[in-house]
Design an enzyme around this catalytic site. Structure first.
Site, PDB file in Angstrom:
ATOM      1  N   HIS A 104     -12.526  43.737  48.626  1.00 31.80           N
ATOM      2  CA  HIS A 104     -13.708  42.899  48.861  1.00 31.80           C
ATOM      3  C   HIS A 104     -14.353  42.479  47.535  1.00 31.80           C
ATOM      4  O   HIS A 104     -14.591  41.287  47.298  1.00 31.80           O
ATOM      5  CB  HIS A 104     -14.721  43.668  49.708  1.00 31.80           C
ATOM      6  CG  HIS A 104     -15.956  42.893  50.034  1.00 31.80           C
ATOM      7  ND1 HIS A 104     -16.092  42.156  51.194  1.00 31.80           N
ATOM      8  CD2 HIS A 104     -17.122  42.723  49.353  1.00 31.80           C
ATOM      9  CE1 HIS A 104     -17.267  41.571  51.209  1.00 31.80           C
ATOM     10  NE2 HIS A 104     -17.925  41.892  50.092  1.00 31.80           N
ATOM     11  N   GLU A 105     -14.615  43.460  46.690  1.00 31.72           N
ATOM     12  CA  GLU A 105     -15.290  43.153  45.428  1.00 31.72           C
ATOM     13  C   GLU A 105     -14.385  42.380  44.474  1.00 31.72           C
ATOM     14  O   GLU A 105     -14.877  41.576  43.668  1.00 31.72           O
ATOM     15  CB  GLU A 105     -15.785  44.446  44.765  1.00 31.72           C
ATOM     16  CG  GLU A 105     -16.785  45.242  45.595  1.00 31.72           C
ATOM     17  CD  GLU A 105     -17.992  44.419  46.033  1.00 31.72           C
ATOM     18  OE1 GLU A 105     -18.329  43.433  45.354  1.00 31.72           O
ATOM     19  OE2 GLU A 105     -18.596  44.755  47.069  1.00 31.72           O
TER      20      GLU A 105
ATOM     21  N   HIS B 139     -14.941  38.712  45.034  1.00 28.90           N
ATOM     22  CA  HIS B 139     -16.123  38.217  44.313  1.00 28.90           C
ATOM     23  C   HIS B 139     -15.837  38.112  42.814  1.00 28.90           C
ATOM     24  O   HIS B 139     -16.205  37.133  42.163  1.00 28.90           O
ATOM     25  CB  HIS B 139     -17.308  39.162  44.527  1.00 28.90           C
ATOM     26  CG  HIS B 139     -17.833  39.178  45.926  1.00 28.90           C
ATOM     27  ND1 HIS B 139     -18.149  38.033  46.633  1.00 28.90           N
ATOM     28  CD2 HIS B 139     -18.117  40.215  46.767  1.00 28.90           C
ATOM     29  CE1 HIS B 139     -18.604  38.360  47.829  1.00 28.90           C
ATOM     30  NE2 HIS B 139     -18.591  39.672  47.935  1.00 28.90           N
TER      31      HIS B 139
END
Length: 418
Positions: free
Chosen positions: A18-19, A22
């Site tokens: 997920h990170e 980003h």
């Protein structure tokens, strides 16, 4: 110990993916990424590489990517403040010593009058005990030094707010998107390793001592008719069997190109407060790389739809907050799943991944969905929301989310000991 290792690996994978979404899209957009963190709270491990600090933190409640400009800058120089300056070979400021100047005897100490580290990259000030103003050019990668900790400055073009609406929206959406991609990859691997269901109602295996075994069903049988009704899919077969507990059913099967009639009585099974029929057979599976991809997309969509429907029930009051699970509840569920085998654990990981993606897209402050709302409002209005007001909204939202996490975790702990 097995469950602990499995939980750590699963949690680490979901948050990292997920990170990383980003992180990579922030980098591609030219944003300065200050920190890539797994977990919250005190640092357990840290490593500085190039511009970014990579950390693992104590509390397994998620993670974050800290991009310059998303939050107020850490250090703000004010007029009248005494600072020390160190220079590089181009005679540009490379380090701004905010305090503990005595530890930097070679630093050039000035009294600040005006600072612009966003656009002009200059520091204006006076030599100590002198009246002549001096203007210093600051290197784009200069560092603040505060309590002997270095923090790189962020010129405006490296900040989140400087980028176009599409780039900022993509950076925010990239985290959930990577969770969806991970889910698709896991289901594709599972589809290839354990096989995917066939298109027709073909039996892959028959459980011992089951109604199907007693009735004479065999692996490879294709069910074509039940009580005179033609059957072409496994779903049609399942519906009839589940709706007929303890009722004798006449079934026609194809076995080696020969039609055989078999009679079976589905056994009663209680499931979700209702009684359904079951005869003890599993669908036939086939291994195909070509079919594994569309199968994985279909499974991802099915899980996503289920999660969205349940969230809707939570909003309408059909589900209560007591039914939510936090890290403790997820750990307990993981413990149960690990006992059933690695493939089921992989399915559980895929389900949690798509769940993480959807939860983060909810239009709530502090979540990716809430930040996307503000970016969307800017696109509609033609100008951004006041950063301070937006920051307050996200801060309140984060505090409420942490409160919800505490309540949910407390409920999880109570369920474990009841």
């Amino acid at each position: 110990m097995t469950t602990i290792i499995a939980f750590i690996l699963m949690f680490g994978l979901l948050v990292f993916v997920h990170e990383f979404g980003h992180f990579i899209f922030a980098k591609r957009a030219g944003m300065l990424v200050r920190e890539f963190a797994i977990g919250f709270g005190p640092k357990v491990f840290s490593l500085k590489n190039d511009e970014t600090l990579y950390t693992i933190r104590l509390l397994p409640l998620g993670g974050y990517v800290r991009v310059a400009g998303e939050d107020p800058e850490i250090i703000d120089l004010k007029a009248g403040q005494h600072i020390g300056l160190e220079f590089n070979n181009e005679n540009k400021v490379s380090k701004i010593i905010v305090n503990n100047k005595s530890k930097h005897p070679n630093a050039h100490v000035i009294e600040v009058e005006r600072v612009d580290l966003d656009h002009q990259l200059t520091i204006e000030g006076y030599e100590i005990d002198e009246d002549e103003k001096v203007v210093f050019q600051v290197d784009r990668k200069a560092n603040f030094v505060m309590d002997e900790t270095e923090t790189q400055i962020a010129p405006y073009d490296r900040q989140f707010a400087s980028k176009s609406v599409p780039k900022r929206a993509m950076q925010l959406f990239a985290g959930p998107m990577m969770n969806f991609i991970l889910t698709i990859i896991i289901f594709a691997i599972l589809g290839f390793v354990q096989g995917i269901p066939t298109d027709n109602a073909s039996i892959g295996s028959v459980q011992e001592d089951s109604p199907a075994a007693e009735a004479g069903f065999e692996a490879g049988d294709e069910i074509v008719e039940i009580e005179g009704t033609s059957i072409s899919t496994w779903e049609e077969f399942q519906v009839i069997v589940q709706d007929s507990p303890e009722q004798e059913l006449s079934m026609m099967v194809n076995r080696n190109n020969e039609r055989i009639e078999l009679n079976v009585i589905p056994r009663s099974l209680e499931r979700q407060d209702q009684v359904v029929g079951q005869i003890g057979v599993q669908i036939e599976l086939e291994k195909s790389i070509v079919k594994a991809i569309p199968y994985s997309i279909e499974q991802t969509y099915t899980w996503a739809k289920l999660i969205v429907v349940n969230l809707g029930k939570l909003v309408t009051g059909q589900f209560s907050i007591d039914m939510l699970s936090g890290p403790v509840g997820i750990y307990d569920a993981t413990d149960q799943v690990v006992k059933t085998g690695f493939l089921n654990f992989m399915t559980w990981t895929a389900a949690l991944s798509v769940n993480l993606g959807i939860i983060n897209l909810l239009p709530l402050p502090a979540l990716d969905g809430g930040r996307l709302i503000f970016v969307g409002l800017e696109a509609v209005r033609g100008k951004p929301i006041d950063p301070q007001k937006e920051g307050i909204v996200h801060f309140i939202g984060f505090a409420l989310l942490m409160l919800l996490m505490i309540v949910v975790t407390w409920n999880d702990i109570q369920r474990l000991f009841l």
